[in-house]
Design a protein around this motif. Structure first.
Motif, PDB file in Angstrom:
ATOM      1  N   ILE A   1      19.844  -1.953  70.610  1.00 33.87           N
ATOM      2  CA  ILE A   1      19.352  -2.641  70.471  1.00 33.87           C
ATOM      3  C   ILE A   1      18.397  -2.340  69.179  1.00 33.87           C
ATOM      4  CG2 ILE A   1      16.828  -2.293  71.971  1.00 33.87           C
ATOM      5  CD1 ILE A   1      16.761  -5.237  70.330  1.00 33.87           C
ATOM      6  N   ILE A   2      18.421  -0.439  69.271  1.00 31.62           N
ATOM      7  CA  ILE A   2      17.892  -0.024  68.464  1.00 31.62           C
ATOM      8  C   ILE A   2      19.207   0.385  67.052  1.00 31.62           C
ATOM      9  CG2 ILE A   2      17.490   2.982  67.848  1.00 31.62           C
ATOM     10  CD1 ILE A   2      16.721   2.474  70.590  1.00 31.62           C
ATOM     11  N   GLY A   3      19.422   0.048  67.035  1.00 35.43           N
ATOM     12  CA  GLY A   3      21.172   0.220  66.605  1.00 35.43           C
ATOM     13  C   GLY A   3      20.940  -0.951  65.291  1.00 35.43           C
ATOM     14  N   HIS A   4      20.427  -1.906  65.598  1.00 32.81           N
ATOM     15  CA  HIS A   4      19.391  -3.463  64.714  1.00 32.81           C
ATOM     16  C   HIS A   4      18.697  -3.235  64.214  1.00 32.81           C
ATOM     17  CE1 HIS A   4      18.181  -7.549  64.545  1.00 32.81           C
ATOM     18  NE2 HIS A   4      16.961  -7.572  64.498  1.00 32.81           N
ATOM     19  N   PHE A   5      17.669  -2.174  64.434  1.00 32.00           N
ATOM     20  CA  PHE A   5      16.576  -1.510  63.807  1.00 32.00           C
ATOM     21  C   PHE A   5      16.869  -0.802  62.629  1.00 32.00           C
ATOM     22  CE2 PHE A   5      14.125  -3.872  67.337  1.00 32.00           C
ATOM     23  CZ  PHE A   5      13.119  -4.896  66.269  1.00 32.00           C
ATOM     24  N   PHE A   6      17.241   0.498  63.511  1.00 26.69           N
ATOM     25  CA  PHE A   6      18.104   1.145  62.585  1.00 26.69           C
ATOM     26  C   PHE A   6      18.811   0.829  61.066  1.00 26.69           C
ATOM     27  CE2 PHE A   6      18.887   5.515  64.897  1.00 26.69           C
ATOM     28  CZ  PHE A   6      17.276   4.991  65.080  1.00 26.69           C
ATOM     29  N   ALA A   7      19.496  -0.894  61.178  1.00 24.12           N
ATOM     30  CA  ALA A   7      20.036  -1.363  60.380  1.00 24.12           C
ATOM     31  C   ALA A   7      19.001  -1.745  58.740  1.00 24.12           C
ATOM     32  CB  ALA A   7      20.881  -2.441  60.784  1.00 24.12           C
ATOM     33  N   LYS A   8      17.670  -1.922  59.827  1.00 20.22           N
ATOM     34  CA  LYS A   8      16.684  -2.235  58.427  1.00 20.22           C
ATOM     35  C   LYS A   8      15.796  -1.653  58.341  1.00 20.22           C
ATOM     36  CE  LYS A   8      14.040  -5.793  60.321  1.00 20.22           C
ATOM     37  NZ  LYS A   8      13.340  -6.682  61.028  1.00 20.22           N
ATOM     38  N   TRP A   9      16.114  -0.349  58.429  1.00 22.17           N
ATOM     39  CA  TRP A   9      15.139   0.754  57.800  1.00 22.17           C
ATOM     40  C   TRP A   9      16.009   1.947  57.255  1.00 22.17           C
ATOM     41  CZ3 TRP A   9      13.001   2.446  63.654  1.00 22.17           C
ATOM     42  CH2 TRP A   9      11.820   1.537  64.121  1.00 22.17           C
ATOM     43  N   ILE A  10      17.407   1.673  57.372  1.00 21.34           N
ATOM     44  CA  ILE A  10      17.958   2.217  57.006  1.00 21.34           C
ATOM     45  C   ILE A  10      18.462   2.436  55.543  1.00 21.34           C
ATOM     46  CG2 ILE A  10      20.197   4.040  57.148  1.00 21.34           C
ATOM     47  CD1 ILE A  10      20.000   4.643  60.381  1.00 21.34           C
ATOM     48  N   GLN A  11      18.658   2.600  54.587  1.00 19.02           N
ATOM     49  CA  GLN A  11      19.455   2.230  53.343  1.00 19.02           C
ATOM     50  C   GLN A  11      20.203   3.073  52.228  1.00 19.02           C
ATOM     51  OE1 GLN A  11      15.715   0.471  52.937  1.00 19.02           O
ATOM     52  NE2 GLN A  11      17.259  -1.551  54.420  1.00 19.02           N
ATOM     53  N   SER A  12      19.655   3.993  52.604  1.00 20.85           N
ATOM     54  CA  SER A  12      19.948   5.521  52.135  1.00 20.85           C
ATOM     55  C   SER A  12      20.346   6.784  52.066  1.00 20.85           C
ATOM     56  CB  SER A  12      18.766   5.570  50.107  1.00 20.85           C
ATOM     57  OG  SER A  12      18.908   6.982  49.507  1.00 20.85           O
ATOM     58  N   HIS A  13      20.978   8.118  51.545  1.00 22.35           N
ATOM     59  CA  HIS A  13      21.141   8.984  52.490  1.00 22.35           C
ATOM     60  C   HIS A  13      18.886   8.804  52.640  1.00 22.35           C
ATOM     61  CE1 HIS A  13      20.564  11.091  48.236  1.00 22.35           C
ATOM     62  NE2 HIS A  13      21.244  10.156  48.099  1.00 22.35           N
ATOM     63  N   ARG A  14      18.617   9.319  51.808  1.00 23.10           N
ATOM     64  CA  ARG A  14      17.007   9.782  51.764  1.00 23.10           C
ATOM     65  C   ARG A  14      16.373   9.484  53.196  1.00 23.10           C
ATOM     66  NH1 ARG A  14      17.711   8.651  46.211  1.00 23.10           N
ATOM     67  NH2 ARG A  14      16.721   6.665  46.370  1.00 23.10           N
ATOM     68  N   ASP A  15      16.787   8.156  53.421  1.00 24.79           N
ATOM     69  CA  ASP A  15      16.649   7.804  54.591  1.00 24.79           C
ATOM     70  C   ASP A  15      17.173   8.334  56.118  1.00 24.79           C
ATOM     71  OD1 ASP A  15      14.866   6.081  53.528  1.00 24.79           O
ATOM     72  OD2 ASP A  15      16.495   4.304  53.355  1.00 24.79           O
ATOM     73  N   LEU A  16      17.872   9.529  55.606  1.00 30.50           N
ATOM     74  CA  LEU A  16      18.802  10.015  56.967  1.00 30.50           C
ATOM     75  C   LEU A  16      18.360  11.549  56.602  1.00 30.50           C
ATOM     76  CD1 LEU A  16      22.082   8.776  57.109  1.00 30.50           C
ATOM     77  CD2 LEU A  16      20.043   7.971  58.267  1.00 30.50           C
ATOM     78  N   PRO A  17      17.960  12.541  58.119  1.00 31.71           N
ATOM     79  CA  PRO A  17      18.761  11.625  58.949  1.00 31.71           C
ATOM     80  C   PRO A  17      17.556  11.294  59.391  1.00 31.71           C
ATOM     81  CG  PRO A  17      17.697  14.437  59.085  1.00 31.71           C
ATOM     82  CD  PRO A  17      18.074  13.715  57.880  1.00 31.71           C
ATOM     83  N   LEU A  18      17.527   9.621  60.840  1.00 32.86           N
ATOM     84  CA  LEU A  18      16.748   9.517  61.420  1.00 32.86           C
ATOM     85  C   LEU A  18      16.534   9.946  62.943  1.00 32.86           C
ATOM     86  CD1 LEU A  18      13.800   7.257  61.156  1.00 32.86           C
ATOM     87  CD2 LEU A  18      15.975   5.268  61.258  1.00 32.86           C
ATOM     88  N   LEU A  19      15.231  10.753  63.199  1.00 31.74           N
ATOM     89  CA  LEU A  19      15.111  11.272  64.209  1.00 31.74           C
ATOM     90  C   LEU A  19      14.308  10.650  65.260  1.00 31.74           C
ATOM     91  CD1 LEU A  19      15.815  14.549  63.038  1.00 31.74           C
ATOM     92  CD2 LEU A  19      17.442  13.644  63.730  1.00 31.74           C
ATOM     93  N   ILE A  20      14.723   9.852  66.462  1.00 35.63           N
ATOM     94  CA  ILE A  20      13.567   9.283  66.944  1.00 35.63           C
ATOM     95  C   ILE A  20      14.151   8.890  68.434  1.00 35.63           C
ATOM     96  CG2 ILE A  20      12.860   6.224  67.413  1.00 35.63           C
ATOM     97  CD1 ILE A  20      12.523   7.123  64.492  1.00 35.63           C
ATOM     98  N   ASN A  21      12.853   8.844  69.308  1.00 32.39           N
ATOM     99  CA  ASN A  21      12.750   9.135  70.939  1.00 32.39           C
ATOM    100  C   ASN A  21      11.779   7.848  71.937  1.00 32.39           C
ATOM    101  OD1 ASN A  21      13.412  10.658  73.423  1.00 32.39           O
ATOM    102  ND2 ASN A  21      11.409  10.885  73.118  1.00 32.39           N
ATOM    103  N   GLN A  22      12.543   8.123  72.382  1.00 29.01           N
ATOM    104  CA  GLN A  22      11.303   7.066  73.165  1.00 29.01           C
ATOM    105  C   GLN A  22      11.099   7.143  74.877  1.00 29.01           C
ATOM    106  OE1 GLN A  22      11.353   2.699  72.891  1.00 29.01           O
ATOM    107  NE2 GLN A  22      13.598   3.069  73.256  1.00 29.01           N
ATOM    108  N   TRP A  23       9.848   7.240  75.016  1.00 29.20           N
ATOM    109  CA  TRP A  23       9.982   7.381  76.903  1.00 29.20           C
ATOM    110  C   TRP A  23       9.037   6.152  77.383  1.00 29.20           C
ATOM    111  CZ3 TRP A  23      10.576  11.869  79.232  1.00 29.20           C
ATOM    112  CH2 TRP A  23      10.136  13.141  78.066  1.00 29.20           C
TER     113      TRP A  23
END
Lengths: 494, 494
Positions: free
Chosen positions: A115-137
């Protein structure tokens, strides 16, 4: 509860573990919800302390928390071939909602790469969006048949880190960095030494290129996997079309990692430090640092003792300590001692009329030195400067627990070169940390497990095995005699 | 995102709300999981700040956190007659797990009175076990057809307090106490004034004797129920056989309460303070208090400005503030201003070469005073003593937001005595807080809703209506003309 003593470890280790949890009021089986548990307030308070410390470490390494849906479309799980193979048998499935059958069922997340892969695909377009560093509890669910409180339950609580990077080497750095965060936390907060290492293909996370792990030694010689960090390569990037435009304007799949640690750390904590009197907690994770038990007979004594106890409590609290002043009437001091021992409170202070007169209190560590007459040592502390003295005792206690666990680890580790020695190390219920050569095949790994119930915990990091030199060096597989480039770590495991 | 301006409130309030959330990067619809949402890092950081403050208040009032199962046996929901009627239509049902159909389905908790009632029955035997004061921070699920980010989604995050008491009067004290905790939090942390009150039978929690609420006024005149506290009487005690032996040795059912506040508070926060430039956050809930934007052209200027900016950031951080030093290259200062405005950062500091030379910085509040030429006022602050100055501005800003919201509330409230006035107040999309007489029947309540879409938000507490005297006093129902003992609060609602 006081009439049901804790089963000694030597009598029945598994029963001892259950008794410690029950009498420490940490958790209980939910029973009406198959394989699930209720975490009771004292257990949850320990987990909250773990969360607070880990969360700080995650934020210091640049990660941000978010929250993704509990439910995942069933088809998502199937998008990564190895992932579905690993998790499909354990899924809980929602087929109806709002009074209707759903067109496509949802599964309750067993983990959230898809499910997170699905949203990463929406949020990431460019190298400027990386690294994307997310956590959830969050809570996750894996339907388990053989459950054990904290160690393996249908629902459990954890954090899952999910990151995306422009290059594989950056992703691999992240994998190693977060494993080290777990190692540091285990050692410096839980007082639990661990061995870092790489999992075999057979023990790898379903969908990862590589899984790294921290493995801790329990008092019965078994290993407990206490945190894992996965190099997902581009597997989920491909499955969910997570692409970015690189600095050359070319679109590439991102490189992803994930890493998690769960409420099973509470189980690890219990089995690292607790004893036949019940729970033992390191001060850095103790919901209550100090229990003060007033001792009195007459009303006059009561007034004087409670006044003194309240002053001590106030001073310790002003130092940031959590203090329980146990002023309950109608319960004898001995019963109070017993209760706070079973709850793992690191330090008890006893205050009676003679202490008040002398300007002292009597301190008893949860794990005390035993004197020549076989009695647990109590230490008189002066009321004047008690904050400093208590702080020092708690620091010492934290350090002692770590040293004791490190000693146990060092003494457990055995290098063996013959199958006889190896089998002997795992005879019956025996287990320990055994370093031995292995031919690198899954077939042999499974044959060894079949014969001894010992599994390969990891290919250890150089230097994480106390008292041993390099593990790298040619040898012969303990089982097949085939050549092996390095020793690996075997143990029975939880 | 910068190319999609925020829709003004006056043009389309609902679209404005969505734009503020999207451009503040707070959350988004999950889409692939019907009616559910992803809370993005900036949104989750606000919720974490809310959680931290509320959690402290719960602990200060004697509550302990625990964790109960996500899944509830379907039969449990049916054990309390009103409860099942209220929640059955919204349930998500797990029918399969571990590859098999379950003998009895589980529902994903919509709220946890039933499963917690089951465990309270195990934990409570004697009056000495009471009061039992428990809270949990969890996700819950109510299958909703018409969803709106933060305000109404299938899955949401909340805390649910559950307590058991020996007497009804103790339970009622708890209900009132926790409502006041919510009121204090809303006012002192969210800068959001609320009206406390009692719900009508029709709006009551399914299974409660009485529900108390805090109702907040949104900028469009609608009400948002922001926290509720329920007197459950002995309803769940009877359904789950939660009994205790009282001091006379007689077994009685316990008296229970429950109370909850959720991520919809983030929606309330947005609609209380934000404006046509996007999100506005009160400093006490802002993940970033201060954004520092360096301004430079030459490399020399860059070095000097960044050095100064870093010093300012360090000083503010040492005061406990969260500071973003936006040193990104290749992005113009104007674009940075725009980004931090949309994210609701309360204070921006601009530092250019002339500021460095003069020993000052230019401060701009997220909601600034407008000068006589129509320009937003910027305030020069001396670098010397900047920590104190910024702290003062943030305190002022917090107070200004509360005052502004209190003014809006006071101006909204209208006392009406005729149906024509009443209908006019709710004509078209209009809404406000209207105090009017009502005959006390559900039939009339529903008829008023049918005619105007206005609902009874509560029977308000005396004194919670700014600028109004007592609401008690005989009158005639606005709709039926039947006698009424007091005015009640009407509004359209979220």
């Amino acid at each position: 509860m006081a009439d049901h003593p804790i089963t000694p470890r030597a009598t029945d280790y598994a029963q001892w573990y259950q008794d410690v949890i029950a009498q420490g009021e940490l958790a209980e089986a939910a029973e009406v919800v198959k394989g699930c548990m209720v975490v009771r307030p004292h257990g949850w308070a320990i987990w909250e302390k773990m969360q607070a410390d880990l969360d700080r470490r995650f934020k210091e390494t640049g990660h941000q928390n978010a929250a993704f849906p509990l439910l995942i479309p069933q088809s998502f799980i199937a998008k990564e071939a190895q992932h579905v193979e690993g998790f499909a048998p354990e899924l809980a499935v929602v087929t109806h909602a709002g009074g209707k059958q759903l067109e496509e069922p949802y599964v309750i997340r067993p983990t959230s790469e898809t499910i997170i892969g699905h949203f990463f695909a929406k949020w990431i377009q460019s190298h400027r969006d990386l690294p994307l560093l997310i956590n959830q509890w969050v809570n996750v669910m894996r339907w388990e048949l053989r459950t054990r409180l904290f160690l393996r339950t249908g629902e459990f609580w954890w954090q899952e880190g999910h990151t995306a990077h422009a290059t594989h080497s950056e992703a691999r750095e992240e994998v190693a960095r977060m494993l080290d965060v777990y190692r540091d936390f285990a050692r410096d907060v839980m007082a639990m030494p661990v061995v870092r290492g790489i999992k075999t293909a057979n023990e790898r996370f379903a969908g990862a290129l590589e899984t790294r792990t921290i493995e801790a030694l329990m008092q019965d010689g078994k290993a407990l996997q206490s945190g894992t960090s996965h190099d997902l390569g581009q597997n989920f990037g491909r499955a969910f079309d997570v692409m970015f435009q690189n600095t050359d304007g070319v679109r590439e799949y991102v490189w992803q990692t994930s890493w998690g640690a769960s409420t099973r750390l509470v189980g690890a904590l219990i089995m690292t430090h607790s004893d036949d009197e019940g729970l033992v907690l390191p001060p850095r994770l103790a919901p209550i640092h100090v229990a003060i038990v007033p001792i009195y007979k007459s009303d006059d004594e009561r007034v004087a003792v409670l006044e003194c106890a309240a002053k001590v409590a106030a001073e310790l609290r002003s130092d940031g300590l959590s203090v329980k002043l146990d002023d309950r009437d109608g319960i004898k001091p001995g019963a109070k001692y017993y209760e706070w021992e079973r709850k793992g409170v690191p330090l008890r202070l006893e205050i009676g009329p003679r202490d008040v007169a002398a300007g002292t209190v009597m301190a008893k560590r949860r794990v005390a030195r035993i004197d020549e007459r076989g009695k647990a040592v109590k230490e008189p502390l002066k009321l004047d400067g008690i904050g400093l003295a208590v702080g020092q005792i708690l620091d010492d206690f934290q350090a002692m627990l770590l040293e004791r666990a490190q000693d146990r680890l060092a003494k457990s580790i055995l290098e063996v070169d013959t199958w006889d020695e190896f089998s002997a190390a795992f005879a019956g219920n025996e287990s320990r940390f055994v370093l031995a050569h292995w031919d690198g095949t899954t077939a042999t790994e499974l044959a060894i497990k079949e014969a001894t119930r010992a599994t390969i915990r990891c290919l250890p990091y150089e230097g994480d095995i106390p008292g041993k030199g390099s593990l790298v060096g040619a040898g012969q597989c303990i089982k097949t005699g085939a050549p092996s480039p390095q020793r690996v770590l075997f143990a029975k495991n939880y």
